[in-house]
Design a protein around this motif. Structure first.
Motif, PDB file in Angstrom:
ATOM      1  N   LYS A   1      44.583  38.393  36.999  1.00 38.40           N
ATOM      2  CA  LYS A   1      45.380  37.203  37.342  1.00 38.40           C
ATOM      3  C   LYS A   1      45.537  37.066  38.848  1.00 38.40           C
ATOM      4  CE  LYS A   1      47.410  35.125  33.605  1.00 38.40           C
ATOM      5  NZ  LYS A   1      46.110  34.912  32.948  1.00 38.40           N
ATOM      6  N   ARG A   2      45.770  38.212  39.504  1.00 39.18           N
ATOM      7  CA  ARG A   2      45.986  38.140  40.947  1.00 39.18           C
ATOM      8  C   ARG A   2      44.695  37.821  41.674  1.00 39.18           C
ATOM      9  NH1 ARG A   2      48.422  43.254  43.259  1.00 39.18           N
ATOM     10  NH2 ARG A   2      46.998  42.891  44.985  1.00 39.18           N
ATOM     11  N   ILE A   3      43.578  38.349  41.143  1.00 40.01           N
ATOM     12  CA  ILE A   3      42.298  38.039  41.762  1.00 40.01           C
ATOM     13  C   ILE A   3      42.030  36.543  41.668  1.00 40.01           C
ATOM     14  CG2 ILE A   3      39.821  38.371  41.574  1.00 40.01           C
ATOM     15  CD1 ILE A   3      40.366  41.197  40.628  1.00 40.01           C
ATOM     16  N   GLU A   4      42.284  35.999  40.476  1.00 42.87           N
ATOM     17  CA  GLU A   4      42.080  34.567  40.279  1.00 42.87           C
ATOM     18  C   GLU A   4      42.909  33.764  41.278  1.00 42.87           C
ATOM     19  OE1 GLU A   4      42.114  32.538  36.174  1.00 42.87           O
ATOM     20  OE2 GLU A   4      42.117  34.686  35.806  1.00 42.87           O
ATOM     21  N   ALA A   5      44.187  34.150  41.397  1.00 40.05           N
ATOM     22  CA  ALA A   5      45.072  33.421  42.301  1.00 40.05           C
ATOM     23  C   ALA A   5      44.559  33.527  43.729  1.00 40.05           C
ATOM     24  CB  ALA A   5      46.485  33.979  42.190  1.00 40.05           C
ATOM     25  N   ALA A   6      44.162  34.747  44.121  1.00 40.63           N
ATOM     26  CA  ALA A   6      43.702  34.936  45.494  1.00 40.63           C
ATOM     27  C   ALA A   6      42.453  34.106  45.754  1.00 40.63           C
ATOM     28  CB  ALA A   6      43.420  36.416  45.753  1.00 40.63           C
ATOM     29  N   ASN A   7      41.542  34.089  44.800  1.00 41.14           N
ATOM     30  CA  ASN A   7      40.297  33.359  45.014  1.00 41.14           C
ATOM     31  C   ASN A   7      40.526  31.857  45.033  1.00 41.14           C
ATOM     32  OD1 ASN A   7      38.996  35.768  45.091  1.00 41.14           O
ATOM     33  ND2 ASN A   7      37.934  35.538  43.154  1.00 41.14           N
ATOM     34  N   GLU A   8      41.155  31.350  43.981  1.00 43.21           N
ATOM     35  CA  GLU A   8      41.219  29.896  43.844  1.00 43.21           C
ATOM     36  C   GLU A   8      42.312  29.293  44.721  1.00 43.21           C
ATOM     37  OE1 GLU A   8      40.947  28.482  39.790  1.00 43.21           O
ATOM     38  OE2 GLU A   8      39.963  30.347  39.238  1.00 43.21           O
ATOM     39  N   ALA A   9      43.542  29.830  44.621  1.00 45.74           N
ATOM     40  CA  ALA A   9      44.622  29.258  45.413  1.00 45.74           C
ATOM     41  C   ALA A   9      44.359  29.482  46.904  1.00 45.74           C
ATOM     42  CB  ALA A   9      45.955  29.887  45.002  1.00 45.74           C
ATOM     43  N   GLY A  10      43.861  30.679  47.245  1.00 48.04           N
ATOM     44  CA  GLY A  10      43.583  30.974  48.646  1.00 48.04           C
ATOM     45  C   GLY A  10      42.536  30.043  49.218  1.00 48.04           C
ATOM     46  N   THR A  11      41.484  29.794  48.446  1.00 51.66           N
ATOM     47  CA  THR A  11      40.433  28.911  48.942  1.00 51.66           C
ATOM     48  C   THR A  11      40.924  27.477  49.052  1.00 51.66           C
ATOM     49  OG1 THR A  11      38.801  30.348  47.946  1.00 51.66           O
ATOM     50  CG2 THR A  11      38.073  28.158  48.567  1.00 51.66           C
TER      51      THR A  11
ATOM     52  N   ARG B   1      31.237  34.410  32.364  1.00 53.27           N
ATOM     53  CA  ARG B   1      31.848  34.800  31.097  1.00 53.27           C
ATOM     54  C   ARG B   1      33.262  35.345  31.296  1.00 53.27           C
ATOM     55  NH1 ARG B   1      28.273  36.285  26.988  1.00 53.27           N
ATOM     56  NH2 ARG B   1      26.646  34.725  26.867  1.00 53.27           N
ATOM     57  N   THR B   2      33.495  36.034  32.409  1.00 52.28           N
ATOM     58  CA  THR B   2      34.783  36.690  32.581  1.00 52.28           C
ATOM     59  C   THR B   2      35.650  35.909  33.564  1.00 52.28           C
ATOM     60  OG1 THR B   2      34.070  38.000  34.444  1.00 52.28           O
ATOM     61  CG2 THR B   2      33.622  38.900  32.279  1.00 52.28           C
ATOM     62  N   ALA B   3      36.914  36.306  33.636  1.00 51.15           N
ATOM     63  CA  ALA B   3      37.860  35.588  34.478  1.00 51.15           C
ATOM     64  C   ALA B   3      37.418  35.601  35.937  1.00 51.15           C
ATOM     65  CB  ALA B   3      39.244  36.214  34.333  1.00 51.15           C
ATOM     66  N   ILE B   4      36.928  36.756  36.407  1.00 57.78           N
ATOM     67  CA  ILE B   4      36.537  36.849  37.808  1.00 57.78           C
ATOM     68  C   ILE B   4      35.335  35.963  38.077  1.00 57.78           C
ATOM     69  CG2 ILE B   4      35.588  38.406  39.528  1.00 57.78           C
ATOM     70  CD1 ILE B   4      37.367  40.557  38.363  1.00 57.78           C
ATOM     71  N   GLU B   5      34.358  36.011  37.165  1.00 59.33           N
ATOM     72  CA  GLU B   5      33.173  35.176  37.347  1.00 59.33           C
ATOM     73  C   GLU B   5      33.551  33.706  37.365  1.00 59.33           C
ATOM     74  OE1 GLU B   5      30.302  38.439  35.148  1.00 59.33           O
ATOM     75  OE2 GLU B   5      30.726  36.551  34.147  1.00 59.33           O
ATOM     76  N   ARG B   6      34.471  33.318  36.470  1.00 65.27           N
ATOM     77  CA  ARG B   6      34.894  31.917  36.449  1.00 65.27           C
ATOM     78  C   ARG B   6      35.640  31.546  37.721  1.00 65.27           C
ATOM     79  NH1 ARG B   6      35.226  32.522  30.771  1.00 65.27           N
ATOM     80  NH2 ARG B   6      37.229  33.539  30.938  1.00 65.27           N
ATOM     81  N   SER B   7      36.429  32.487  38.254  1.00 61.00           N
ATOM     82  CA  SER B   7      37.184  32.146  39.459  1.00 61.00           C
ATOM     83  C   SER B   7      36.250  31.999  40.655  1.00 61.00           C
ATOM     84  CB  SER B   7      38.264  33.197  39.725  1.00 61.00           C
ATOM     85  OG  SER B   7      37.740  34.290  40.441  1.00 61.00           O
ATOM     86  N   ILE B   8      35.196  32.825  40.707  1.00 60.17           N
ATOM     87  CA  ILE B   8      34.226  32.666  41.793  1.00 60.17           C
ATOM     88  C   ILE B   8      33.527  31.317  41.672  1.00 60.17           C
ATOM     89  CG2 ILE B   8      32.071  33.564  42.755  1.00 60.17           C
ATOM     90  CD1 ILE B   8      34.050  35.558  43.368  1.00 60.17           C
TER      91      ILE B   8
ATOM     92  N   PRO C   1      35.244  48.185  33.619  1.00 63.91           N
ATOM     93  CA  PRO C   1      35.518  46.762  33.468  1.00 63.91           C
ATOM     94  C   PRO C   1      34.385  46.054  32.725  1.00 63.91           C
ATOM     95  CG  PRO C   1      34.898  47.259  35.720  1.00 63.91           C
ATOM     96  CD  PRO C   1      35.037  48.562  35.018  1.00 63.91           C
ATOM     97  N   VAL C   2      34.744  44.928  32.106  1.00 59.68           N
ATOM     98  CA  VAL C   2      33.779  44.166  31.301  1.00 59.68           C
ATOM     99  C   VAL C   2      32.549  43.802  32.120  1.00 59.68           C
ATOM    100  CG1 VAL C   2      33.557  42.196  29.778  1.00 59.68           C
ATOM    101  CG2 VAL C   2      35.794  43.197  30.170  1.00 59.68           C
ATOM    102  N   GLU C   3      32.785  43.386  33.365  1.00 59.85           N
ATOM    103  CA  GLU C   3      31.665  42.952  34.199  1.00 59.85           C
ATOM    104  C   GLU C   3      30.653  44.071  34.363  1.00 59.85           C
ATOM    105  OE1 GLU C   3      34.810  42.537  35.027  1.00 59.85           O
ATOM    106  OE2 GLU C   3      35.079  40.369  35.164  1.00 59.85           O
ATOM    107  N   LEU C   4      31.163  45.277  34.567  1.00 65.19           N
ATOM    108  CA  LEU C   4      30.275  46.408  34.802  1.00 65.19           C
ATOM    109  C   LEU C   4      29.474  46.724  33.540  1.00 65.19           C
ATOM    110  CD1 LEU C   4      29.382  48.559  36.795  1.00 65.19           C
ATOM    111  CD2 LEU C   4      31.182  50.025  35.940  1.00 65.19           C
ATOM    112  N   VAL C   5      30.145  46.662  32.399  1.00 60.20           N
ATOM    113  CA  VAL C   5      29.453  46.958  31.145  1.00 60.20           C
ATOM    114  C   VAL C   5      28.358  45.928  30.889  1.00 60.20           C
ATOM    115  CG1 VAL C   5      29.744  47.143  28.663  1.00 60.20           C
ATOM    116  CG2 VAL C   5      31.425  48.155  30.177  1.00 60.20           C
TER     117      VAL C   5
END
Lengths: 280, 434
Positions: free
Chosen positions: B84-94, B139-146, B272-276
């Motif tokens: 959640k925090r990564i998403e906020a940092a990526n999207e809100a920060g940008t 597929r994952t939250a981080i990928e979607r936020s990027i 993490p899911v991404e790594l797997v």
């Protein structure tokens, strides 16, 4: 033996239910879009690192050599007693797309064609079906030289890296034995499109004997692979390389039909000249 | 002459980029912002601590007349923070950054963003080399936020055609500063390399040094659009393991991989899911667009791995030291602005600072040299200190304690006796024993 064979060769044609739409195609990477990438990017391909024994495609020299010494050599010389004609028609360098008729149940043809060309050049095998779901198999095929027939992959191999690619363009499922050597229409047109956009010659190849070597006994719809003889039969395999076709444009489907007719014609001729399935 | 603002300047990449750019006379003002104190010593870069979700950014940009913004703040490492925090940092920060760049009284004409190959997602049936215009399949939250972040940037580009937005997508960072590494770098630190049974993924990587180099390149030149920055040479996981001299352990089953990973997480292993998904499907990038723009990578993937092996063997010697630099706002202000300081050159205690930024440029230009110093894994095994390139060794010196320093000096004298290394060692020792 059967297992090694299945994995050693690398085509999808063995698959009875290969749907042409099977590999999810990237809309951005359609061959119509590809020439938009400027040609000078070819100058920026990564250089060779002599210490590496694996290519960027994941092809492993060690695996290939091991297969060559153990399986391919034996099959080529003693089991199938392969006879190849017209090898010199394959261009020695520059891009080339080889198109062959489908083998029987097991994809034996690809490795035998590659073996007959080994002194001329290296072949990449375009697999028209994604095998990602099968653990081990996909890894093994990749190490043995298979590349998924994604338009972007074909374009990079043919246009950028100027390599030779072998593909099996027939659509539909594997034919049962009674229909052998009756070619289906070419449905994997992405192969031909890639050759056209890369200005690569298309080299048709007719292969006789592979369908008797691994006869397809039945291919029921519910089974993903067709029922076949567990071991390849020692049928005599004859490979005939036909004259390269140079085209840069024109209708892909007409060209596909022409190529199919050409290979079919030669197969009929070779069948007529054959006296025995086993002795040739 | 440009005036540049760098975000994320307290992280491993942003700090090094600032150190490289402050040495470039083409940048008359270098301003770094972050939420934490910087960990790199700057000579000219002015640091401002800001919270990105508030409004000071647009005021800094307007007041300093910034024309180039370099954003190194995007997070793609799934373990660094909760999703959640990564998403906020990526999207809100940008969104905040874009708003600041687009404000009325600003003159920002170039926006450079450090993005991630996580943009593309992982999956079957994709091209073997992803080009910049391959359709992403997050597929994952981080990928979607990027992906959402990049969409915002593209929209900004479309609305402001006079601004040049360049997006550099980096795969997993390996080598160099371990704080910069992603999930894959962490995986390669383990005593054995875990894998999914029956899969040998092709993986794209980039050396930490080249991440810095690519961003500096983008800041110096006019790039526009998306660029993949992935080192030459796509290694398979098994190849990486053998370059590191480690065993490949197929610990994850091919069926029910996600379930098995969840059990491992319960046991405390961080998977993490991404790594797997990466270990199953792999991913490689086509880096030719960036190379065509004039950038030369200092390391191939293989060379980076060879260097990591050398560093992993040297590590026991290095853990003793702490961080060599600590940010003191009052001291920095005095050194920069006080009329009593002579010449306003480098800070008095700046020998370390000199050697660090020098390293980044030297490493870029010395691609050939580092290639020769990091040659065969066999050689690296016999003499690990020798295989570490001179620049890296010099950088590491300040993090050693006294005993480690003496040990390293006697080793270096006995082996290759590189003058630059010995000199740096001597300097460091002299500073510590007054």
């Amino acid at each position: 033996m059967e297992a090694t064979d299945r994995t050693a060769s690398s085509e999808a044609p063995a698959d009875p239910q290969a749907r042409p739409a099977d590999p999810p195609v990237d809309p951005q990477a359609r061959p119509t879009d590809l020439p938009a990438r400027p040609a000078d990017l070819r100058a920026h391909l990564p250089g060779l690192e002599p210490d590496r024994r694996v290519t960027d495609w994941g092809r492993s020299e060690l695996v290939e050599q091991a297969l060559e010494r153990t399986v391919y050599d034996f099959l080529y010389h003693y089991w199938f007693r392969v006879q190849a004609e017209g090898i010199e028609k394959v261009p020695e360098d520059g891009p080339a797309l080889l198109l062959a008729n489908r083998a029987g149940g097991l994809p034996i043809t690809a490795t035998m064609i590659a073996k007959s060309l080994r002194h001329r050049r290296r072949l990449h095998f375009a697999t028209t079906r994604s095998l990602d779901a099968v653990p081990g198999l996909d890894m093994f095929l990749t190490k043995a030289g298979a590349v998924p027939a994604h338009p972007a992959n074909l374009h990079r191999l043919l246009f950028d890296e100027r390599e030779a690619v072998l593909g099996f363009p027939e659509g539909g499922s594997a034919r049962p034995l009674r229909d052998r050597y009756r070619l289906k229409s070419f449905e994997h047109l992405e192969l031909i499109r890639a050759a056209l956009s890369a200005r690569a010659p298309i080299v048709p190849v007719a292969v006789l004997g592979a369908e008797e070597a691994s006869p397809v006994l039945a291919s029921p719809r519910w089974l993903r692979l067709s029922a076949t003889a567990p071991l390849p039969m020692p049928a005599k395999i004859r490979i005939r390389v036909l004259d390269p076709v140079w085209r840069t444009g024109g209708d892909v489907e007409t060209l596909a039909a022409d190529l199919r007719a050409l290979i079919q014609e030669n197969l009929v001729e070779m069948l007529a000249a054959r006296r025995s399935v086993w002795l040739g | 002459v440009r005036r540049i603002l760098i975000t994320g300047v307290s992280a491993a990449v942003g700090g090094r980029v600032a150190q490289a750019l402050e040495r470039d006379p083409g940048f008359e003002a270098v301003i770094g912002v972050d939420t934490d104190d910087p960990r790199h010593e700057f000579r000219r870069t002015e640091f401002v601590r800001v919270a990105l979700e508030r409004r000071p950014l647009s005021r800094i940009i307007a007041a300093a007349g910034i024309d180039t913004v370099l954003d190194t703040r995007l997070i793609d490492h799934p373990l660094s923070a909760p999703a959640k925090r990564i998403e906020a940092a990526n999207e809100a920060g940008t969104a905040e950054l874009i708003a600041a760049c687009a404000a009325q009284d600003t003159a920002v004409t170039r926006l450079i963003v450090k993005s991630s190959a996580a943009y593309y997602g992982h999956g079957p049936g994709r091209p073997a080399f992803l080009t910049e215009d391959t359709t992403p399949q997050p597929r994952t939250a981080i990928e979607r936020s990027i992906q959402a972040t990049e969409r915002m940037l593209r929209e900004h580009q479309a609305r402001h055609p006079q601004t040049k937005v360049s997006i550099i997508r980096f795969p997993d960072v390996i080598g160099g500063d371990s704080r910069a590494g992603g999930a894959l770098a962490g995986l390669l630190q383990l005593p054995v390399v875990p894998a999914v049974l029956g899969f040998d993924p092709r993986l794209a990587t980039i050396h930490h040094e080249d991440v810095v180099g690519a961003l500096v390149h983008a800041a110096r030149h006019d790039l526009q659009g998306a660029y993949n920055a992935s080192a030459d040479g796509v290694l398979t996981l098994s190849e990486m393991a053998s370059l590191l001299g480690k065993t490949l352990l197929p610990i994850l089953p091919p069926v029910g991989t996600g379930f098995a990973a969840a059990q491992l997480r319960r046991l405390g292993l961080r998977a993490p899911v991404e790594l797997v998904r990466q270990l199953r499907h792999g991913r490689a990038l086509d880096n030719r667009r960036l190379k065509a723009s004039g950038f030369a990578f200092a390391y191939t993937s293989r060379e980076a791995l060879v260097q990591i092996r050398a560093q992993q063997q040297l590590r026991p010697l290095l853990t003793a030291g702490g961080e060599s630099y600590r940010y003191e706002p009052d001291l920095e202000e005095f050194l920069r602005w006080s009329p009593s300081v002579r010449g306003h050159g480098p800070p008095a205690a700046g020998q370390a600072a000199q050697s660090q930024p020098a390293q980044s440029e030297a490493a870029l230009s010395q691609a050939a040299a580092s290639q020769t110093t990091t040659t065969s894994p066999g050689q690296a095994a016999t003499s690990s200190n020798d295989a570490i390139s001179q620049d890296d060794l010099v950088e590491l010196i300040d993090s050693l304690d006294d005993e480690g320093l003496r040990e390293l000096r006697s080793y270096e004298e006995a082996h290759r006796a590189r003058p630059a290394v010995l000199e740096a060692l001597g300097r460091s020792l002299a500073r510590r024993t007054p």
